[in-house]
Design a protein around this motif. Structure first.
Motif, short mmCIF file in Angstrom:
data_model
loop_
_atom_site.label_atom_id
_atom_site.label_comp_id
_atom_site.label_asym_id
_atom_site.label_seq_id
_atom_site.Cartn_x
_atom_site.Cartn_y
_atom_site.Cartn_z
N ALA A 80 0.84 -1.21 0.00
CA ALA A 80 0.00 0.00 0.00
C ALA A 80 0.87 1.25 0.00
O ALA A 80 0.61 2.21 -0.75
N GLU A 84 1.10 4.11 -3.00
CA GLU A 84 0.91 5.52 -2.67
C GLU A 84 2.11 6.35 -3.10
O GLU A 84 1.96 7.44 -3.67
N VAL A 114 -5.51 2.19 -2.09
CA VAL A 114 -4.61 2.17 -0.93
C VAL A 114 -5.39 1.86 0.34
O VAL A 114 -4.97 1.06 1.19
N LEU A 117 -6.29 -1.87 0.39
CA LEU A 117 -5.13 -2.68 0.76
C LEU A 117 -4.91 -2.64 2.27
O LEU A 117 -4.65 -3.67 2.91
N ARG A 118 -5.05 -1.46 2.85
CA ARG A 118 -4.84 -1.33 4.29
C ARG A 118 -5.98 -1.97 5.08
O ARG A 118 -5.76 -2.51 6.16
N VAL A 165 -6.54 -5.20 -7.21
CA VAL A 165 -6.44 -5.03 -5.76
C VAL A 165 -7.57 -5.76 -5.05
O VAL A 165 -7.36 -6.44 -4.04
N ALA A 169 -5.75 -8.53 -2.71
CA ALA A 169 -5.64 -8.17 -1.28
C ALA A 169 -6.28 -9.20 -0.35
O ALA A 169 -5.63 -9.65 0.60
#
Length: 484
Positions: A80, A84, A114, A117-118, A165, A169
């Motif tokens: 991530a 970014e 992002v 992903l987090r 993603v 992910a």
């Protein structure tokens, strides 16, 4: 001007941590949709390449499956951060494949990617199950959540990097190893991301093979994966489910849509038109949840059509570097022909009040279009257009609106526009769609599931529900004799 032609780019498969061509050297052309010209080549992978990728994923899984939740989390967090930090480079890669506006791709896709992903990085550490205990005297039972295993994934061309993603992910958070195939028209961003992931994961955990439908068929019919996942058309989903069934392989299908947008007389026409036009024309309508099938109540129908027509005429499409456009090119020539054909046939009995003819010049461009006066059984109402086309039909009362909204083989997304909370509650309870928005259309968040009913497929993307699809449940019972 140098007079020199820019060298074509060359994409590769990534198998076992290494960039490799197709085993037989075959390649396919990749077009820039803003010009229609070839700008790159990618491997045209065959069954042998798929075999190699699954062999690498299977070998990696032997070790990767035992990674701790914190280790799984760390890889996604690092990735991530990488996305970014390198957003401009990734957006440039995506835009050349898709023709999307650069600014909107940066602002509307990188941030959510992002965040997603987090989210899944965090989810890796909070899987839940029934608490262990004595459900039979003398025996303690517990639940193990395990990765489902090696997975095969096929991603689409409308949001190549974001859909990659959505697939990668949760699989990596669960401890699975992956072989992913991007669309043949948009391999670039997936190859970029899988290449970057090699820094954060052991070789073979994440593999990518490029190719066409035949490659996808080899991937989804293979005996190696425990789960195959596809985002694509209903036709493609049926083919994947059929192929997977031969091996009793789990399938996860996020397929087409034909979202009803029900606008009641008490709705704000200004707010509805603004929200619906944005949700219908964004990304050129190339979105399975796009707000492209409006069902407007008779009392506001004429005013709504007039306002939407005016909005369509002021909405612009154009080159990726034009900051004033809402969307760019259509992804490919076949899709452009599909859109144009549907509108041309609809015009024989309905009113095209804006747009309706493809834009002359290089590339695959189609204008914002409104088709009013359509009926429930019209081809353009029942068929997924997947383009910048909004249809409008009329209804008299709530029961008729509900019949029209549910009267399609799809069941992915829908929205209701009204100021009456009771109307909204009744409609949201009865609409046969995986998502119902009230006075908005298209926002998504990582915490909430995305997925449909009927021929829009099954399985969920995003959220803990999507994460759990990449796990399997094991019951462990231990006899100890206490209390027996």
């Amino acid at each position: 001007m140098t007079g020199q032609t820019e060298a074509k780019k060359t994409f590769t498969n990534i198998i076992g941590g290494q960039p490799v061509p197709a085993a037989d050297g075959s390649t396919m052309d990749v077009l820039d949709p803003t010009t229609g010209a070839v700008y790159a080549t990618a491997p045209q992978s065959a069954a042998e390449d798929v075999d190699r990728a699954y062999a690498a994923a299977s070998k990696a899984y032997e070790t990767w499956r035992w990674a701790t939740p914190s280790e799984r989390q760390l890889g996604l967090l690092k990735f991530a951060d990488h996305v970014e930090a390198n957003a401009e480079e990734l957006v440039a890669v995506e835009v050349q494949d898709t023709g999307k506006p650069s600014g909107l791709t940066m602002s509307e896709e990188i941030g959510p990617m992002v965040d997603q992903l987090r989210f899944f990085a965090g989810a890796a550490r909070v899987l839940e199950g029934r608490s262990s205990g004595e459900y039979l005297r003398g025996h303690t039972s517990s639940i193990r959540r395990e990765p489902v295993g090696v997975v095969g994934q096929v991603s689409p061309w409308n949001y190549p990097m974001m859909m990659a993603v959505w697939k990668l992910a949760p699989a990596l958070a669960a401890g699975c190893s992956v072989v992913i195939k991007p669309s043949d028209t948009t391999p670039a961003s997936t190859v970029w991301m899988v290449n970057a992931l090699q820094e954060f994961y052991p070789p073979g955990v994440v593999n990518v093979v490029c190719g066409d439908r035949d490659t996808g068929a080899a991937l989804t019919s293979h005996a190696a994966p425990a789960l195959v996942s596809i985002t694509g058309s209903t036709r493609a989903g049926i083919a994947v489910a059929t192929a997977a069934a031969k091996n009793l392989t789990r399938s996860h299908l996020e397929l087409g849509g034909k979202a009803p947008v029900v606008v009641f007389d008490d709705a704000s026409i200004e707010a509805a038109v603004e929200g619906i036009a944005t949700a219908g024309y964004f990304n050129g309508g190339q979105d399975c949840t796009a707000a492209t099938r409006v069902i407007a109540q008779a009392g506001i129908y004429d005013d709504f059509v007039a306002a939407l027509t005016a909005k369509a005429k002021e909405t612009r499409t154009g080159a990726p570097d034009d900051e004033d456009v809402l969307y760019g090119s259509i992804n490919n020539a076949n899709q452009l022909n599909h859109i144009a054909g549907l509108v041309e046939r609809a015009a024989q009995s309905a009113d095209v009040t804006a747009g309706g003819t493809r834009i002359d010049g290089p590339g695959f461009y189609y204008p914002p279009t409104v088709v009013a006066g359509v009926h429930q059984d019209d081809e353009i109402v029942q068929t997924e257009v997947f383009g910048p086309v909004i249809t409008v039909q009329k209804f008299a009362d709530e029961s008729e609106a509900l019949r029209a909204a549910n009267g399609t083989e799809y069941g992915l997304a829908s929205s209701v526009w009204t100021t009456n909370i009771d109307t909204a509650a009744r409609m949201s309870a009865q609409l046969d769609f995986g998502c119902v928005w009230i006075n908005t259309h298209i926002p998504l968040v990582a915490e909430m599931p995305h997925g449909g009913f009927k021929k829009s497929g099954y399985g969920k993307d995003l959220s803990m529900y999507g994460f759990e699809d990449y796990t399997r449940i094991k019951h462990v019972m231990h006899y100890h004799g206490l209390g027996a």
